[in-house]
Design a protein around this motif. Structure first.
Motif, PDB file in Angstrom:
ATOM      1  N   THR A  25       0.810  -1.216   0.000  1.00  0.00           N
ATOM      2  CA  THR A  25       0.000   0.000   0.000  1.00  0.00           C
ATOM      3  C   THR A  25       0.844   1.267   0.000  1.00  0.00           C
ATOM      4  O   THR A  25       0.555   2.230  -0.723  1.00  0.00           O
ATOM      5  CB  THR A  25      -0.936  -0.010   1.218  1.00  0.00           C
ATOM      6  N   SER A  26       1.898   1.291   0.784  1.00  0.00           N
ATOM      7  CA  SER A  26       2.700   2.510   0.913  1.00  0.00           C
ATOM      8  C   SER A  26       3.467   2.850  -0.357  1.00  0.00           C
ATOM      9  O   SER A  26       3.957   3.976  -0.490  1.00  0.00           O
ATOM     10  CB  SER A  26       3.691   2.368   2.074  1.00  0.00           C
ATOM     11  N   GLU A  27       3.549   1.904  -1.296  1.00  0.00           N
ATOM     12  CA  GLU A  27       4.325   2.112  -2.516  1.00  0.00           C
ATOM     13  C   GLU A  27       3.433   2.296  -3.746  1.00  0.00           C
ATOM     14  O   GLU A  27       3.925   2.283  -4.877  1.00  0.00           O
ATOM     15  CB  GLU A  27       5.283   0.926  -2.746  1.00  0.00           C
ATOM     16  N   MET A  28       2.131   2.455  -3.561  1.00  0.00           N
ATOM     17  CA  MET A  28       1.227   2.493  -4.709  1.00  0.00           C
ATOM     18  C   MET A  28       1.460   3.692  -5.616  1.00  0.00           C
ATOM     19  O   MET A  28       1.245   3.616  -6.828  1.00  0.00           O
ATOM     20  CB  MET A  28      -0.220   2.459  -4.235  1.00  0.00           C
ATOM     21  N   LEU A  69      12.326  -2.504  -4.704  1.00  0.00           N
ATOM     22  CA  LEU A  69      11.232  -1.780  -4.072  1.00  0.00           C
ATOM     23  C   LEU A  69      10.562  -2.703  -3.072  1.00  0.00           C
ATOM     24  O   LEU A  69      10.012  -3.747  -3.441  1.00  0.00           O
ATOM     25  CB  LEU A  69      10.215  -1.313  -5.122  1.00  0.00           C
ATOM     26  N   LEU A  70      10.613  -2.327  -1.791  1.00  0.00           N
ATOM     27  CA  LEU A  70      10.137  -3.184  -0.713  1.00  0.00           C
ATOM     28  C   LEU A  70       9.097  -2.446   0.116  1.00  0.00           C
ATOM     29  O   LEU A  70       9.087  -1.213   0.194  1.00  0.00           O
ATOM     30  CB  LEU A  70      11.317  -3.603   0.175  1.00  0.00           C
ATOM     31  N   HIS A  71       8.223  -3.217   0.776  1.00  0.00           N
ATOM     32  CA  HIS A  71       7.071  -2.680   1.495  1.00  0.00           C
ATOM     33  C   HIS A  71       7.346  -2.631   2.992  1.00  0.00           C
ATOM     34  O   HIS A  71       7.347  -3.656   3.683  1.00  0.00           O
ATOM     35  CB  HIS A  71       5.850  -3.560   1.212  1.00  0.00           C
ATOM     36  N   LEU A  72       7.624  -1.415   3.489  1.00  0.00           N
ATOM     37  CA  LEU A  72       7.774  -1.188   4.924  1.00  0.00           C
ATOM     38  C   LEU A  72       8.871  -2.072   5.535  1.00  0.00           C
ATOM     39  O   LEU A  72       9.635  -2.733   4.830  1.00  0.00           O
ATOM     40  CB  LEU A  72       6.439  -1.410   5.645  1.00  0.00           C
ATOM     41  N   ASN A  95      18.132   0.547  -2.746  1.00  0.00           N
ATOM     42  CA  ASN A  95      17.062  -0.159  -2.048  1.00  0.00           C
ATOM     43  C   ASN A  95      16.024   0.864  -1.585  1.00  0.00           C
ATOM     44  O   ASN A  95      16.260   1.625  -0.647  1.00  0.00           O
ATOM     45  CB  ASN A  95      17.664  -0.905  -0.844  1.00  0.00           C
ATOM     46  N   VAL A  96      14.877   0.893  -2.270  1.00  0.00           N
ATOM     47  CA  VAL A  96      13.812   1.841  -1.943  1.00  0.00           C
ATOM     48  C   VAL A  96      12.796   1.131  -1.051  1.00  0.00           C
ATOM     49  O   VAL A  96      12.256   0.083  -1.428  1.00  0.00           O
ATOM     50  CB  VAL A  96      13.127   2.375  -3.207  1.00  0.00           C
ATOM     51  N   VAL A  97      12.556   1.698   0.120  1.00  0.00           N
ATOM     52  CA  VAL A  97      11.627   1.100   1.079  1.00  0.00           C
ATOM     53  C   VAL A  97      10.526   2.109   1.382  1.00  0.00           C
ATOM     54  O   VAL A  97      10.800   3.217   1.851  1.00  0.00           O
ATOM     55  CB  VAL A  97      12.348   0.702   2.383  1.00  0.00           C
ATOM     56  N   GLY A  98       9.293   1.742   1.087  1.00  0.00           N
ATOM     57  CA  GLY A  98       8.179   2.609   1.429  1.00  0.00           C
ATOM     58  C   GLY A  98       7.923   2.596   2.932  1.00  0.00           C
ATOM     59  O   GLY A  98       8.216   1.624   3.618  1.00  0.00           O
ATOM     60  N   ASP A  99       7.366   3.700   3.436  1.00  0.00           N
ATOM     61  CA  ASP A  99       7.026   3.779   4.859  1.00  0.00           C
ATOM     62  C   ASP A  99       5.667   4.449   4.993  1.00  0.00           C
ATOM     63  O   ASP A  99       5.109   5.012   4.043  1.00  0.00           O
ATOM     64  CB  ASP A  99       8.088   4.556   5.624  1.00  0.00           C
ATOM     65  N   HIS A 100       5.125   4.385   6.216  1.00  0.00           N
ATOM     66  CA  HIS A 100       3.857   5.048   6.504  1.00  0.00           C
ATOM     67  C   HIS A 100       3.951   6.547   6.228  1.00  0.00           C
ATOM     68  O   HIS A 100       5.029   7.155   6.304  1.00  0.00           O
ATOM     69  CB  HIS A 100       3.493   4.853   7.983  1.00  0.00           C
TER      70      HIS A 100
END
Length: 513
Positions: A25-28, A69-72, A95-100
């Protein structure tokens, strides 16, 4: 332009145009921005460890970073084992990491975690983008940091991703690797020319073709022995290159390989240590009375160091190079030795071999040494499960080359879903599963550490039977054509056919037990 669009534009502008992804969700907004940036190739993986392992394989072969691209935090945690391998191989990786979203972090939502702290354990560079206006510059800095040889982790909060006010940034110029000082070259020259037993020990960039040829000249002139690290990230091999033995993995064999050495000159790597501590065994195979000389540390220009050393000690010396040779195709039972002979007999020119055969790889180095030129990718950090993903990344980096994955059965199950990516992307990867029905490496370790018992219950934790793994069914269920070989003749026939056809294949090589 929102933050996600600026991020993608900056990455592509800096040469990072492949992203291995398992988003949430955080990477949409990153996902949506792919439609605006068609230059970015996004490759879906079904598990984060496949994404990170594929990014590792891609960068090793392309010589430039891919993105993951990783999720949280939990998604990053799932990818951490292969990020560890990439770190150990000094792989350039963004390394791209999505966060809240920033306003949501204070609520301690169920997926909240300390991404920054965990990322610091494997990254050479970590940054969190705090405003949309920061994203472009942060991404450009991340690519530059990765290009220096390491993992750059960029944490992107969801609201920074979706908010406007961002602009792409120009690439940050890279810096050349530092060259060793003249004192290091002089110390190495003195040691290797001393007449005492000496070893020139290579790793990192020093095992590139140019480094190997220089090192072979040096050892021809000085009489020193030539070795390389046990698991080099990328090793050019084959006819026309020097014979470059790897330091053996088992501690007793590594100790024997360096016994009597008085001078160890290291270039592109560090002095070797055993993977584990064992009762009554020293932690390193380097003899107590051996002096270690650092010609070039990791991150320094190892090839330039070897060139300077060759100018000092090897004027006019010619390297000894391997003649073209192949083993005869074997017949009969399928064993690690006959499997290796089949590979050596049929290995195509310019192939990429991804080696996670582990204990089933006995004989591979010997029986492929004179094969046509190829590249060999190893499990640099020892965290198993890198083979199938790394083959995917290597195939995407080099679409005109055959990729041969030599894969142990137990470690294959860690990231078996990589086969789905092989099929979806129609990658030219042939996987040979070395199926001995056990965690054979742990059977050796059980004895090596001195653990004792009646063996029955311990054996159950090392045996992969009951039920047996059906790799033909597993591969077919993910769209990869698969066959089973139970003799050396069957393996040769199936491997020859698989290598002649484009696209993914799998051979379940059932080894004699």
């Amino acid at each position: 332009m929102n933050g996600a669009q600026a991020l993608l534009r900056t990455l592509v502008g800096a040469g990072v145009d492949v992203c291995f992804a398992n988003p949430g969700t955080s990477e949409m907004h990153f996902v949506a921005a792919l439609d605006d940036v068609p230059e970015m190739r996004a490759v879906l993986t079904l598990f984060e460890g496949v994404a990170t392992g594929a990014a590792d394989g891609y960068a090793r072969m392309a010589g430039r970073p891919a993105a993951s691209l990783l999720h949280l935090g939990p998604g990053m945690g799932n990818g951490l084992a292969n990020l560890h391998n990439a770190r150990r191989g000094r792989t350039p990786l963004v390394n791209v990491v999505g966060d809240h979203a920033r306003s949501h972090k204070r609520l301690d939502a169920p997926l909240e975690s300390d991404i920054d702290a965990v990322a610091g354990t494997f990254s050479t560079w970590v940054r969190r983008s705090l405003r949309p206006a920061d994203v472009g510059a942060d991404a450009a800095d991340a690519v530059a940091a990765a290009g220096a040889g390491g993992i750059a982790t960029l944490i992107l909060p969801a609201d920074v991703s979706w908010s406007d006010g961002a602009e792409p940034a120009d690439p940050v110029p890279g810096r050349p690797a530092p060259r060793p000082g003249p004192e290091a070259v002089e110390a190495a020259a003195t040691a290797l020319s001393s007449g005492e037993p000496s070893v020139l020990f290579l790793g990192g960039d020093a095992v590139r073709e140019a480094g190997q040829l220089l090192a072979a000249r040096i050892t021809a002139a000085t009489g020193a022995r030539l070795l390389c690290e046990t698991f080099p990230a990328r090793l050019p091999r084959g006819a026309g290159l020097p014979d470059l033995p790897k330091l053996p993995y088992p501690p007793e064999m590594a100790i024997a390989a360096l016994a009597g050495t008085k001078h160890l000159v290291v270039a592109g790597t560090t002095a070797p240590v055993h993977f584990f501590g064992y009762p009554g065994v020293p932690g390193t195979p380097v003899p107590d009375d051996c002096t270690v000389h650092v010609l070039a540390a990791p991150g320094e220009d190892g090839v330039a160091a070897l060139e300077a050393l060759a100018d000092r000690v090897a004027d006019g010396a010619e390297p000894q190079l391997l003649e073209a040779s192949r083993p005869e195709l074997p017949t009969g039972a399928l064993t690690p030795r006959t499997l290796s002979a089949v590979v050596g007999a049929l290995l195509p020119e310019d192939a990429i071999v991804v080696d996670e055969a582990l204990t089933s790889g006995v004989g591979l180095a010997e029986l492929t040494s004179g094969a046509p030129r190829h590249d060999w990718l190893s499990l640099t950090g020892g965290a198993i499960g890198d083979g199938l993903p790394m083959a995917a990344g290597a195939a995407i980096a080099c679409p005109g080359r055959k990729v041969l994955g030599l894969q142990a059965d137990g470690s294959a199950m860690y990231t078996i879903s990589a086969l789905w990516t092989h099929a979806r992307e129609q990658l030219d990867v042939t996987t040979v599963v070395c199926n001995n029905g056990s965690y054979a490496i742990l059977e050796h370790e059980l004895a090596r550490v001195g653990a004792t018992g009646n063996g029955k219950r311990a054996g159950q934790l090392l045996d992969l039977g009951g039920p047996d793994l059906d790799f033909v069914a597993l591969a077919g269920g993910m769209g990869v054509p698969a066959t089973r070989a139970e003799t050396a003749e069957q393996l040769a026939d199936q491997l020859r056919r698989a290598l002649a056809e484009p696209g993914p294949h799998l051979i379940d090589a059932v080894l004699d037990r």
